[in-house]
Design an enzyme around this catalytic site. Structure first.
Site, PDB file in Angstrom:
ATOM      1  N   GLY A  31       6.021  -9.615   7.751  1.00 28.91           N
ATOM      2  CA  GLY A  31       7.017 -10.272   8.592  1.00 28.91           C
ATOM      3  C   GLY A  31       8.140 -10.925   7.814  1.00 28.91           C
ATOM      4  O   GLY A  31       8.325 -10.686   6.626  1.00 28.91           O
ATOM      5  N   HIS A  37      13.031  -4.399   4.316  1.00 28.74           N
ATOM      6  CA  HIS A  37      12.094  -3.861   5.315  1.00 28.74           C
ATOM      7  C   HIS A  37      12.809  -2.883   6.238  1.00 28.74           C
ATOM      8  O   HIS A  37      12.284  -1.829   6.581  1.00 28.74           O
ATOM      9  CB  HIS A  37      11.519  -4.990   6.186  1.00 28.74           C
ATOM     10  CG  HIS A  37      10.700  -5.995   5.450  1.00 28.74           C
ATOM     11  ND1 HIS A  37      11.113  -7.280   5.238  1.00 28.74           N
ATOM     12  CD2 HIS A  37       9.480  -5.903   4.876  1.00 28.74           C
ATOM     13  CE1 HIS A  37      10.185  -7.946   4.579  1.00 28.74           C
ATOM     14  NE2 HIS A  37       9.185  -7.129   4.330  1.00 28.74           N
ATOM     15  N   GLN A  61      -4.907 -12.067   0.322  1.00 31.79           N
ATOM     16  CA  GLN A  61      -4.115 -11.701  -0.864  1.00 31.79           C
ATOM     17  C   GLN A  61      -3.364 -12.889  -1.463  1.00 31.79           C
ATOM     18  O   GLN A  61      -2.612 -12.733  -2.408  1.00 31.79           O
ATOM     19  CB  GLN A  61      -3.166 -10.547  -0.559  1.00 31.79           C
ATOM     20  CG  GLN A  61      -2.011 -10.865   0.360  1.00 31.79           C
ATOM     21  CD  GLN A  61      -1.217  -9.611   0.714  1.00 31.79           C
ATOM     22  OE1 GLN A  61      -1.643  -8.810   1.538  1.00 31.79           O
ATOM     23  NE2 GLN A  61      -0.051  -9.435   0.116  1.00 31.79           N
ATOM     24  N   SER A 192      11.341 -11.753   1.093  1.00 30.65           N
ATOM     25  CA  SER A 192      11.204 -12.812   2.107  1.00 30.65           C
ATOM     26  C   SER A 192      11.206 -14.180   1.439  1.00 30.65           C
ATOM     27  O   SER A 192      11.646 -15.171   2.003  1.00 30.65           O
ATOM     28  CB  SER A 192       9.911 -12.627   2.892  1.00 30.65           C
ATOM     29  OG  SER A 192       9.896 -11.364   3.485  1.00 30.65           O
ATOM     30  N   ARG A 193      10.713 -14.237   0.200  1.00 29.00           N
ATOM     31  CA  ARG A 193      10.637 -15.523  -0.510  1.00 29.00           C
ATOM     32  C   ARG A 193      12.014 -16.072  -0.887  1.00 29.00           C
ATOM     33  O   ARG A 193      12.155 -17.267  -1.132  1.00 29.00           O
ATOM     34  CB  ARG A 193       9.792 -15.388  -1.780  1.00 29.00           C
ATOM     35  CG  ARG A 193       8.325 -15.201  -1.496  1.00 29.00           C
ATOM     36  CD  ARG A 193       7.510 -15.338  -2.760  1.00 29.00           C
ATOM     37  NE  ARG A 193       6.104 -15.470  -2.475  1.00 29.00           N
ATOM     38  CZ  ARG A 193       5.268 -14.470  -2.285  1.00 29.00           C
ATOM     39  NH1 ARG A 193       5.714 -13.241  -2.376  1.00 29.00           N
ATOM     40  NH2 ARG A 193       3.998 -14.686  -2.012  1.00 29.00           N
TER      41      ARG A 193
HETATM   42  O1  PAF Z   1       3.943  -5.937   0.562  1.00 24.57           O
HETATM   43  C1  PAF Z   1       3.480  -6.581   1.532  1.00 24.57           C
HETATM   44  O2  PAF Z   1       4.197  -7.080   2.404  1.00 24.57           O
HETATM   45  C2  PAF Z   1       1.973  -6.768   1.639  1.00 24.57           C
HETATM   46  O3  PAF Z   1       1.378  -6.857   0.386  1.00 24.57           O
HETATM   47  C3  PAF Z   1       1.295  -5.685   2.490  1.00 24.57           C
HETATM   48  C4  PAF Z   1       1.412  -4.316   1.861  1.00 24.57           C
HETATM   49  C5  PAF Z   1       1.886  -5.665   3.891  1.00 24.57           C
HETATM   50  C6  PAF Z   1      -0.212  -5.991   2.612  1.00 24.57           C
HETATM   51  O4  PAF Z   1      -0.440  -7.221   3.206  1.00 24.57           O
END
Ligand code: PAF
Length: 313
Positions: A31, A37, A61, A192-193
Site C-alpha cells: 500500500g 507501484h 517481514q 513509500s518510505r
Molecule cells: O515489496 C513489498 O512491498 C513487499 O515486500 C511484498 C513483496 C508486497 C511482500 O510483503
C-alpha cells in the site's frame, strides 16, 4: 474494482476466470502507492486480461516493531489510484486472514520458510528475519492467486533475486516480470518510505543515486577492481554526514557474490539511514558497455508528483 477480503473467495473467483482462459496478472504491495507501484500495475494491465493487486502490510517481514507501526497508510487514496488504473480485484486481507493469531494477539507462524544465505548478506544481514517473512507472505499470496504473471520492482533487488529463486525452487506456477526502478528526475528512487523524509532530506537523499552513478562511470572508464569502486562510492556518500551508511557493495547479478574483478553485469547495492528513514537503492552496470546512461530506467518528468511525494488523486 472489486475489493476481496477472503483468500478463499479470491482463489475461487480467479480459478473461474482461468477456466475461461483469462490470463491473470498480480501485483503484490504493502500500500501507500506511488508512481513506482503504478508503473507495475500499468504494465500488468497491458500484459494480462485480469489485474489483481494486493495490499497487505505484512507483520512478519518487519524486524523492528516501530517500523511496522509507522509504515505509512492511505487506503482511500490507494483505492482511487487502483480504480483509475483499471485494477479488477484488490485483495485486502486482514492479518487474521493471512496468519493465525494467538490469545495475546501475536501472529503465529508455525510454518516458516528459511531463505538460507540470502538472510546473511546485505539487507538480510541488517534486517534479521526480513526475507523469511517476505518469502512466507509471498508464497501465501501466490498460493491464493494461483497461476499468474507477477510484477516486481527492481528497486528491491535482493527481494527480486529471492522471489525468483523461490518460484524456481518451489516449482510455483508463477512467471515473474522484473520491472525498472522509477526515479524522480533528480535521481531518488521512489519508495513509500520517502514520505517520511523532510524537504531537506529529500534533497540529500539524491546523493545515494549520484554516488552510484559515479561508481558506474568509474567502472565504465575501465576500472576493474571492485574494492576501489566501493571505496569511491563510500567516500562520495561520507561527504553527506546526515546519511548513515549501512553497506555499499557490488555483486554479480545472478549470484549476489562480490567479485574481486568487475566483469559482465554487476549491481551496485547501497543502504543507509537518513534521519529515521532507511533508504535502499541499486544500479545495474554492464562492465563491458560504453553506455553512459541507464536507458532501462525511467525518470519521472512531472515534478508536481514528486513534490507531493506520492500520487494524490
Ligand atoms: O515489496 C513489498 O512491498 C513487499 O515486500 C511484498 C513483496 C508486497 C511482500 O510483503
Amino acid at each position: 474494482m472489486q475489493i476481496v477480503n477472503s483468500a478463499k473467495e479470491l482463489r475461487q473467483t480467479l480459478d473461474r476466470l482461468r477456466l475461461s482462459a483469462k490470463k491473470i496478472g498480480f501485483v503484490p504491495t504493502m500500500g501507500f502507492l506511488h508512481e513506482g507501484h503504478l508503473s507495475l500495475v500499468e504494465r500488468c494491465k497491458k500484459e494480462n486480461d485480469v489485474v489483481v493487486v494486493s495490499i497487505f502490510v505484512n507483520p512478519t517481514q518487519f524486524n523492528v516493531s516501530s517500523d511496522l507501526e509507522n509504515y505509512p497508510k492511505d487506503l482511500d487514496n490507494d483505492c482511487e489510484i487502483l480504480e483509475r488504473s483499471g485494477t479488477d480485484y484488490l485483495f485486502l486481507p486482514s492479518v487474521s486472514e493471512m496468519y493465525n493469531i494467538d490469545s495475546s494477539g501475536k501472529t503465529v507462524t508455525d510454518i516458516k520458510i528459511s531463505c538460507g544465505e540470502v538472510n546473511s548478506v546485505f539487507e538480510g544481514a541488517f534486517r534479521s528475519g526480513h526475507f523469511d517473512g517476505v518469502a512466507l507472505v509471498v508464497t501465501k499470496l501466490f498460493n491464493i492467486v494461483g497461476e499468474c504473471r507477477t510484477y516486481f520492482g527492481l528497486k528491491d533487488y535482493q527481494q527480486v533475486y529471492l522471489i525468483s529463486k523461490l518460484i524456481q525452487e518451489l516449482f510455483l506456477p508463477i512467471e515473474m516480470v522484473k520491472c525498472p526502478t522509477v526515479r524522480q528526475e533528480s535521481g531518488l528512487a521512489l519508495s513509500s518510505r520517502n514520505a517520511r523524509l523532510t524537504d531537506k532530506e529529500l534533497v540529500l537523499a539524491n546523493e545515494i543515486y549520484f554516488a552510484m552513478k559515479e561508481g558506474k562511470r568509474m567502472i565504465e572508464s575501465g576500472i576493474t577492481e571492485t574494492k576501489k569502486v566501493i571505496e569511491l562510492i563510500k567516500n562520495h556518500i561520507l561527504k553527506t554526514e546526515e546519511i548513515k551508511l549501512e553497506y555499499v557493495s557490488i555483486v554479480k547479478e545472478d549470484t549476489l557474490v562480490v567479485p574481486e574483478l568487475l566483469t559482465d553485469k554487476v549491481r551496485i547495492l547501497i543502504a543507509g539511514w537518513l534521519g529515521n528513514v532507511r533508504l535502499i537503492d541499486n544500479l545495474e552496470v554492464n562492465c563491458n558497455s560504453e553506455l553512459k546512461d541507464e536507458l532501462f530506467e525511467h525518470h519521472l518528468s512531472d515534478s508536481s508528483i514528486i513534490s507531493e511525494r506520492k500520487i494524490k488523486v
